[in-house]
Design a protein around this motif. Structure first.
Motif, PDB file in Angstrom:
ATOM      1  N   THR A  16      36.710  47.463  28.026  1.00 25.39           N
ATOM      2  CA  THR A  16      36.085  47.412  29.349  1.00 25.39           C
ATOM      3  C   THR A  16      35.958  45.972  29.832  1.00 25.39           C
ATOM      4  N   TYR A  17      35.565  45.065  28.933  1.00 21.89           N
ATOM      5  CA  TYR A  17      35.528  43.642  29.291  1.00 21.89           C
ATOM      6  C   TYR A  17      36.925  43.133  29.665  1.00 21.89           C
ATOM      7  N   LEU A  18      37.933  43.600  28.952  1.00 18.07           N
ATOM      8  CA  LEU A  18      39.306  43.177  29.235  1.00 18.07           C
ATOM      9  C   LEU A  18      39.732  43.604  30.639  1.00 18.07           C
ATOM     10  N   ILE A  19      39.433  44.851  30.986  1.00 14.92           N
ATOM     11  CA  ILE A  19      39.748  45.326  32.343  1.00 14.92           C
ATOM     12  C   ILE A  19      39.001  44.497  33.377  1.00 14.92           C
ATOM     13  N   SER A  20      37.739  44.223  33.104  1.00 16.07           N
ATOM     14  CA  SER A  20      36.931  43.424  34.023  1.00 16.07           C
ATOM     15  C   SER A  20      37.509  42.026  34.190  1.00 16.07           C
ATOM     16  N   SER A  21      37.948  41.410  33.099  1.00 20.67           N
ATOM     17  CA  SER A  21      38.500  40.057  33.183  1.00 20.67           C
ATOM     18  C   SER A  21      39.770  40.031  34.024  1.00 20.67           C
ATOM     19  N   GLY A  33      37.654  40.238  47.540  1.00 21.91           N
ATOM     20  CA  GLY A  33      36.279  40.632  47.258  1.00 21.91           C
ATOM     21  C   GLY A  33      36.173  42.002  46.626  1.00 21.91           C
ATOM     22  N   ARG A  34      37.067  42.923  46.982  1.00 21.33           N
ATOM     23  CA  ARG A  34      37.006  44.279  46.429  1.00 21.33           C
ATOM     24  C   ARG A  34      37.272  44.263  44.924  1.00 21.33           C
ATOM     25  N   ALA A  35      38.265  43.479  44.510  1.00 25.34           N
ATOM     26  CA  ALA A  35      38.552  43.373  43.074  1.00 25.34           C
ATOM     27  C   ALA A  35      37.373  42.773  42.332  1.00 25.34           C
ATOM     28  N   LEU A  36      36.677  41.830  42.981  1.00 24.80           N
ATOM     29  CA  LEU A  36      35.509  41.213  42.363  1.00 24.80           C
ATOM     30  C   LEU A  36      34.402  42.240  42.160  1.00 24.80           C
ATOM     31  N   ARG A  37      34.158  43.073  43.166  1.00 27.51           N
ATOM     32  CA  ARG A  37      33.111  44.094  43.045  1.00 27.51           C
ATOM     33  C   ARG A  37      33.465  45.119  41.972  1.00 27.51           C
ATOM     34  N   THR A  38      34.734  45.517  41.921  1.00 33.70           N
ATOM     35  CA  THR A  38      35.156  46.472  40.900  1.00 33.70           C
ATOM     36  C   THR A  38      35.041  45.856  39.509  1.00 33.70           C
ATOM     37  N   GLY A  39      35.424  44.583  39.403  1.00 29.98           N
ATOM     38  CA  GLY A  39      35.306  43.887  38.124  1.00 29.98           C
ATOM     39  C   GLY A  39      33.874  43.799  37.656  1.00 29.98           C
ATOM     40  N   THR A  40      32.952  43.594  38.606  1.00 21.43           N
ATOM     41  CA  THR A  40      31.533  43.549  38.264  1.00 21.43           C
ATOM     42  C   THR A  40      31.054  44.893  37.737  1.00 21.43           C
ATOM     43  N   GLY A  41      31.565  45.986  38.316  1.00 21.94           N
ATOM     44  CA  GLY A  41      31.211  47.318  37.830  1.00 21.94           C
ATOM     45  C   GLY A  41      31.681  47.544  36.408  1.00 21.94           C
ATOM     46  N   PHE A  43      32.271  45.170  34.253  1.00 22.20           N
ATOM     47  CA  PHE A  43      31.463  44.292  33.417  1.00 22.20           C
ATOM     48  C   PHE A  43      30.141  44.950  33.038  1.00 22.20           C
ATOM     49  N   ALA A  44      29.474  45.562  34.007  1.00 23.43           N
ATOM     50  CA  ALA A  44      28.195  46.225  33.729  1.00 23.43           C
ATOM     51  C   ALA A  44      28.377  47.348  32.716  1.00 23.43           C
ATOM     52  N   ALA A  45      29.471  48.091  32.845  1.00 19.49           N
ATOM     53  CA  ALA A  45      29.750  49.165  31.889  1.00 19.49           C
ATOM     54  C   ALA A  45      30.019  48.592  30.497  1.00 19.49           C
ATOM     55  N   GLY A  46      30.754  47.495  30.449  1.00 21.07           N
ATOM     56  CA  GLY A  46      31.025  46.859  29.159  1.00 21.07           C
ATOM     57  C   GLY A  46      29.763  46.361  28.492  1.00 21.07           C
ATOM     58  N   LEU A  47      28.854  45.793  29.290  1.00 23.73           N
ATOM     59  CA  LEU A  47      27.592  45.314  28.735  1.00 23.73           C
ATOM     60  C   LEU A  47      26.753  46.465  28.197  1.00 23.73           C
ATOM     61  N   ALA A  48      26.760  47.596  28.888  1.00 25.07           N
ATOM     62  CA  ALA A  48      26.014  48.763  28.405  1.00 25.07           C
ATOM     63  C   ALA A  48      26.581  49.237  27.068  1.00 25.07           C
ATOM     64  N   LEU A  49      27.915  49.299  26.958  1.00 26.47           N
ATOM     65  CA  LEU A  49      28.546  49.703  25.699  1.00 26.47           C
ATOM     66  C   LEU A  49      28.258  48.682  24.593  1.00 26.47           C
ATOM     67  N   HIS A  50      28.297  47.419  24.952  1.00 21.48           N
ATOM     68  CA  HIS A  50      28.020  46.335  24.000  1.00 21.48           C
ATOM     69  C   HIS A  50      26.598  46.457  23.457  1.00 21.48           C
ATOM     70  N   VAL A  98      35.535  34.893  36.071  1.00 20.57           N
ATOM     71  CA  VAL A  98      36.943  34.611  35.822  1.00 20.57           C
ATOM     72  C   VAL A  98      37.119  33.779  34.553  1.00 20.57           C
ATOM     73  N   VAL A  99      36.063  33.086  34.138  1.00 16.43           N
ATOM     74  CA  VAL A  99      36.068  32.334  32.876  1.00 16.43           C
ATOM     75  C   VAL A  99      35.239  33.056  31.816  1.00 16.43           C
ATOM     76  N   VAL A 100      34.079  33.573  32.214  1.00 13.69           N
ATOM     77  CA  VAL A 100      33.165  34.197  31.256  1.00 13.69           C
ATOM     78  C   VAL A 100      33.783  35.424  30.606  1.00 13.69           C
ATOM     79  N   LEU A 101      34.410  36.298  31.400  1.00  9.60           N
ATOM     80  CA  LEU A 101      34.949  37.535  30.833  1.00  9.60           C
ATOM     81  C   LEU A 101      36.114  37.296  29.869  1.00  9.60           C
ATOM     82  N   PRO A 102      37.068  36.410  30.181  1.00 11.49           N
ATOM     83  CA  PRO A 102      38.069  36.090  29.156  1.00 11.49           C
ATOM     84  C   PRO A 102      37.465  35.503  27.884  1.00 11.49           C
ATOM     85  N   LEU A 103      36.388  34.690  28.035  1.00 11.74           N
ATOM     86  CA  LEU A 103      35.706  34.188  26.843  1.00 11.74           C
ATOM     87  C   LEU A 103      35.144  35.335  26.015  1.00 11.74           C
ATOM     88  N   GLU A 104      34.527  36.307  26.685  1.00  8.66           N
ATOM     89  CA  GLU A 104      34.005  37.483  25.991  1.00  8.66           C
ATOM     90  C   GLU A 104      35.110  38.173  25.207  1.00  8.66           C
TER      91      GLU A 104
END
Length: 265
Positions: A16-21, A33-41, A43-50, A98-104
């Motif tokens: 999920t983090y990979l898709i978000s990144s 902006g749409r890709a950013l909003r989808t990526g944020t969604g 990310f939130a799902a990845g954090l919940a799973l994490h 764009v930097v944080v998610l690839p780091l994750e």
């Protein structure tokens, strides 16, 4: 309710983090902006799973996941994700993903290569100072990772038009995140010394990881001093933030691979 195994939860979080990144990279490159909003969604799902995976790990081991390199990295990545989420709400810096998610993705991918089974703590790790030491390190490294993300964005977009965050605001964020992380880095050294005296009978042993933690502290101390005294800012300050986080990564992973010492749990 049937709980998913820890491994399945971590793998799902990683994907999920990979898709978000990927979505964040697309948003940054195409300024979408749409890709950013989808990526944020995602990310939130990845954090919940994490979070669920960390809970499963804690239940399986009977303690908070602070006992090994694998456990520290997965907790650090969780802490970074939470700090990034707070930063998004406070400073509106979603594009830093764009930097944080690839780091994750990179850190969690590495963690899978050093994975250890959940189990009871060895005697040397049964200390409250361990918990304080790790918690301080998670916060310090998390803030420094955010300063690194702001620095990379600053260096990439310097002088360009149509950016998500202005150069001036990114420069301020670099300083803010380093200033926020530095007290916790100081606590890393202090609690580590107390823990070392408790376990090994000596406050400081010049162990490679101790030495590189001190080097990391000094890099950020120099940055903060000259930022205040000589108003270091702009490109040079961003480069120092990158160098500082490189020291963090070497302290965390490089020392373990190249300079093994007493911190080999």
């Amino acid at each position: 309710m049937v709980l998913l195994p820890e491994n399945d939860l971590f793998f799902a979080a990683l994907i999920t983090y990979l898709i978000s990144s990927v979505l964040y990279l697309a948003a940054f490159w195409f300024q979408a902006g749409r890709a950013l909003r989808t990526g944020t969604g995602f990310f939130a799902a990845g954090l919940a799973l994490h979070t669920a995976a960390l809970a499963a790990r804690s239940l399986a081991g009977g303690h908070l996941p602070f006992a090994s390199m694998y456990e520290f990295i997965i907790v650090f990545c969780w802490g970074l994700a939470v700090l990034y989420l707070i930063g998004c709400r406070r400073f509106k810096i979603h594009i830093a993903g764009v930097v944080v998610l690839p780091l994750e993705v990179l850190f969690l991918g590495y963690a899978l290569t050093v994975k250890t089974a959940a189990g009871p703590l060895i005697p040397a790790l049964q200390s409250v100072w361990l918990q304080l030491h790790v918690a301080a390190a998670v916060l310090a490294y998390g803030f420094f990772a955010l300063s690194f993300a702001a620095a990379i964005l600053y260096l990439w977009q310097k002088g360009k038009d149509g950016t998500f965050v202005s150069d001036r605001n990114l420069d301020r964020l670099i300083y803010y995140f380093i200033a926020a992380g530095f007290p916790f880095m100081t606590l890393v050294l202090v609690t580590g010394a107390i823990w070392a005296e408790e376990v090994w009978g000596s406050w400081w042993n010049w162990d490679p990881k101790e030495t590189w933690a001190l080097i990391t502290w000094l890099i950020y101390a120099v940055y903060l001093h000259f930022r205040r005294a000589r108003q270091w800012e702009g490109r040079f300050a961003a480069l120092i933030a990158v160098i500082g986080f490189a020291a963090v990564v070497f302290t965390l992973i490089g020392v373990t691979l190249l300079l093994p010492g007493a911190h080999s749990y």
